[in-house]
Design a protein around this motif. Structure first.
Motif, PDB file in Angstrom:
ATOM      1  N   ALA A  77      45.779  -6.352  53.479  1.00  0.00           N
ATOM      2  CA  ALA A  77      46.312  -7.188  52.182  1.00  0.00           C
ATOM      3  C   ALA A  77      47.471  -6.593  51.895  1.00  0.00           C
ATOM      4  CB  ALA A  77      45.128  -7.045  51.261  1.00  0.00           C
ATOM      5  N   ASP A  78      48.219  -7.351  51.128  1.00  0.00           N
ATOM      6  CA  ASP A  78      49.553  -7.072  50.522  1.00  0.00           C
ATOM      7  C   ASP A  78      49.187  -7.431  49.045  1.00  0.00           C
ATOM      8  OD1 ASP A  78      50.754  -6.216  52.896  1.00  0.00           O
ATOM      9  OD2 ASP A  78      51.586  -8.360  53.117  1.00  0.00           O
ATOM     10  N   ILE A  79      49.781  -6.216  48.314  1.00  0.00           N
ATOM     11  CA  ILE A  79      49.673  -6.350  46.681  1.00  0.00           C
ATOM     12  C   ILE A  79      51.255  -6.485  46.165  1.00  0.00           C
ATOM     13  CG2 ILE A  79      49.588  -5.226  44.457  1.00  0.00           C
ATOM     14  CD1 ILE A  79      46.954  -3.575  45.897  1.00  0.00           C
ATOM     15  N   VAL A  80      51.337  -7.583  45.401  1.00  0.00           N
ATOM     16  CA  VAL A  80      52.646  -8.010  44.841  1.00  0.00           C
ATOM     17  C   VAL A  80      52.947  -7.372  43.420  1.00  0.00           C
ATOM     18  CG1 VAL A  80      54.228  -9.825  43.868  1.00  0.00           C
ATOM     19  CG2 VAL A  80      52.803 -10.197  46.100  1.00  0.00           C
ATOM     20  N   GLY A  81      54.006  -6.400  43.241  1.00  0.00           N
ATOM     21  CA  GLY A  81      54.032  -5.740  41.889  1.00  0.00           C
ATOM     22  C   GLY A  81      54.776  -6.615  40.898  1.00  0.00           C
ATOM     23  N   THR A  82      54.664  -6.189  39.671  1.00  0.00           N
ATOM     24  CA  THR A  82      55.354  -6.649  38.360  1.00  0.00           C
ATOM     25  C   THR A  82      55.916  -5.827  37.621  1.00  0.00           C
ATOM     26  OG1 THR A  82      54.700  -7.642  36.644  1.00  0.00           O
ATOM     27  CG2 THR A  82      53.107  -6.431  37.114  1.00  0.00           C
ATOM     28  N   SER A  83      56.839  -6.377  36.781  1.00  0.00           N
ATOM     29  CA  SER A  83      57.621  -5.543  35.969  1.00  0.00           C
ATOM     30  C   SER A  83      57.267  -5.559  34.508  1.00  0.00           C
ATOM     31  CB  SER A  83      59.344  -5.767  35.886  1.00  0.00           C
ATOM     32  OG  SER A  83      59.089  -7.169  35.740  1.00  0.00           O
ATOM     33  N   GLY A 128      50.339 -10.083  54.876  1.00  0.00           N
ATOM     34  CA  GLY A 128      48.908  -9.774  55.053  1.00  0.00           C
ATOM     35  C   GLY A 128      48.194 -11.333  54.840  1.00  0.00           C
ATOM     36  N   ARG A 129      46.945 -11.197  55.371  1.00  0.00           N
ATOM     37  CA  ARG A 129      46.139 -12.296  55.385  1.00  0.00           C
ATOM     38  C   ARG A 129      45.848 -12.697  53.799  1.00  0.00           C
ATOM     39  NH1 ARG A 129      43.778 -14.669  59.367  1.00  0.00           N
ATOM     40  NH2 ARG A 129      44.139 -12.835  60.758  1.00  0.00           N
TER      41      ARG A 129
END
Length: 404
Positions: free
Chosen positions: A262-268, A335-336
């Motif tokens: 999996a991939d994680i998307v960051g935030t500000s 990532g899936r």
């Protein structure tokens, strides 16, 4: 080690020109993008077409996402070549992504005019003076951020009768709601009354912008359009609403190679003072362990110090994308499962990745994660971002994670 999705945090350089669709190098560490500027300020010299002579459509952008959505609008509207004015910010990561997006815009036949609009005390006057002739000739003006004081000022100089607002991420939702209620245009994460000295100075320009973007009575000579991938059910009557389906992105990139991890998307949200750093890092660590994530795609505004700590505490590979995430994901590998906190991508990635096997999941922000400085509107706005997202998975363990 190299891969196509961006640069690892530390020591990376701006990708070479002419490689907008090619893999970008990724080097160890926190990114350090070189600010290579030529006479045009964007790493290139302006060609004859960059003068904007005789332009009919003028677009103003200040972020990579805004420029991406201008390209999507032009594709959807089958618009002829337009002039895109980049009001360049200071942030080096944003500037790097804007340069790459400018290359793509030129590839599509559009003129890009790079303005160092914040390059010193005389820059605003120089920028406004140079743009005034273009504004007076323009018949249509496309803007990406109606909250921008720069854009609000420029709108007072044009007589264009056709105004179009394209997405500036989730801020579009707040803009539409404020416009429908006749309220002042104030960003959702701002804390306080918004009545400081600078606010008072710019208040007349903000009021003019609100009037210009309010649809005229039926039969009026002005028209206002909104091009958005966000839910805009409460748009004022009279605004032309066109759905952004990310058709240009799907045509231009992909389909991507899909990986198991999996991939994680960051935030500000930490950088804007909304979420406490320790809470955020703990949540990212829990998400990584629960979903088997290997990479963390950093938001362009995330601080180097926070990303170093995140990499150390979670073991995730921190990636600084060199293009907006919609293009990175579509280009792949990806990532899936893509896990995000409430942000623009929970609305845009399902559209950009339509037809693939990639799933997008969202983790809500628990009220206990908010700082004492967070705007009173923050929780409601973030809940609305998540609650209105389509084709995403709501993660069931968020309450257990927040209590940890």
């Amino acid at each position: 080690m190299s891969s196509p999705e961006g640069t690892r945090a530390e020591g990376a350089e701006v990708p070479p020109r002419g490689t907008a669709g090619a893999p970008a190098r990724r080097l160890p560490g926190v990114p350090r993008q070189r600010d290579r500027t030529g006479p045009a300020g964007d790493g290139t010299s302006p060609g004859p077409a960059d003068t904007g002579t005789g332009t009919r459509t003028l677009a103003f952008v200040e972020s990579p996402a805004q420029l991406l959505n201008v390209l999507e609008w032009a594709h959807s509207a089958d618009a002829a070549a337009l002039t895109v004015v980049v009001l360049a910010p200071h942030d080096p990561m944003t500037r790097g992504q804007l340069r790459r997006m400018a290359e793509l815009a030129r590839d599509e036949g559009h003129t890009v005019r790079w303005e160092e609009a914040r390059g010193g005390p005389t820059a605003p006057l120089r920028t406004i003076g140079g743009l005034t002739p273009l504004l007076r000739r323009a018949r249509r003006v496309v803007i990406g951020d109606p909250f921008s004081r720069y854009v609000q000022l420029l709108l007072t100089l044009t007589a264009a009768r056709d105004l179009v607002v394209v997405d500036d991420g989730t801020a579009t939702m707040e803009f539409v709601s404020q416009l429908a209620r006749g309220e002042r245009l104030v960003r959702w994460h701002r804390h306080g009354s918004g009545r400081g000295p600078r606010d008072l100075v710019f208040a007349p320009f903000a009021a003019t912008t609100r009037r210009r973007l309010t649809p005229p009575p039926e039969g009026g000579r002005r028209s206002v359009g909104l091009f958005s991938s966000m839910p805009v059910d409460d748009a004022p009557e009279g605004i032309r609403v066109t759905a952004n389906e990310f058709a240009w992105t799907r045509r231009r990139f992909g389909p991507p190679r899909v990986m198991e991890a999996a991939d994680i998307v960051g935030t500000s949200l930490v950088e804007t003072g909304v979420v406490a750093p320790d809470r955020y890092l703990a949540a990212v660590g829990t998400l990584a362990r629960t979903h088997g994530a290997a990479r963390y795609f950093a938001h362009r505004r995330e601080s180097t110090e926070k990303l170093r700590r995140l990499a150390s505490e979670t073991g995730l590979e921190v990636v600084r994308p060199d293009l907006p995430l919609e293009l990175i994901a579509r280009r792949g590998p990806v990532g899936r499962l893509i896990v995000s906190f409430p942000s623009t991508v929970v609305h845009t990635l399902p559209l950009a990745l339509r037809g693939t096997e990639v799933r997008v999941a969202v983790c809500d922000i628990d009220p206990r994660w908010l700082t004492a400085h967070a705007s009173p509107r923050a929780q409601g706005f973030l809940d609305g971002v998540t609650g209105t997202a389509r084709d995403v998975q709501r993660l069931p363990f968020v309450q257990r994670m927040a209590a940890g």
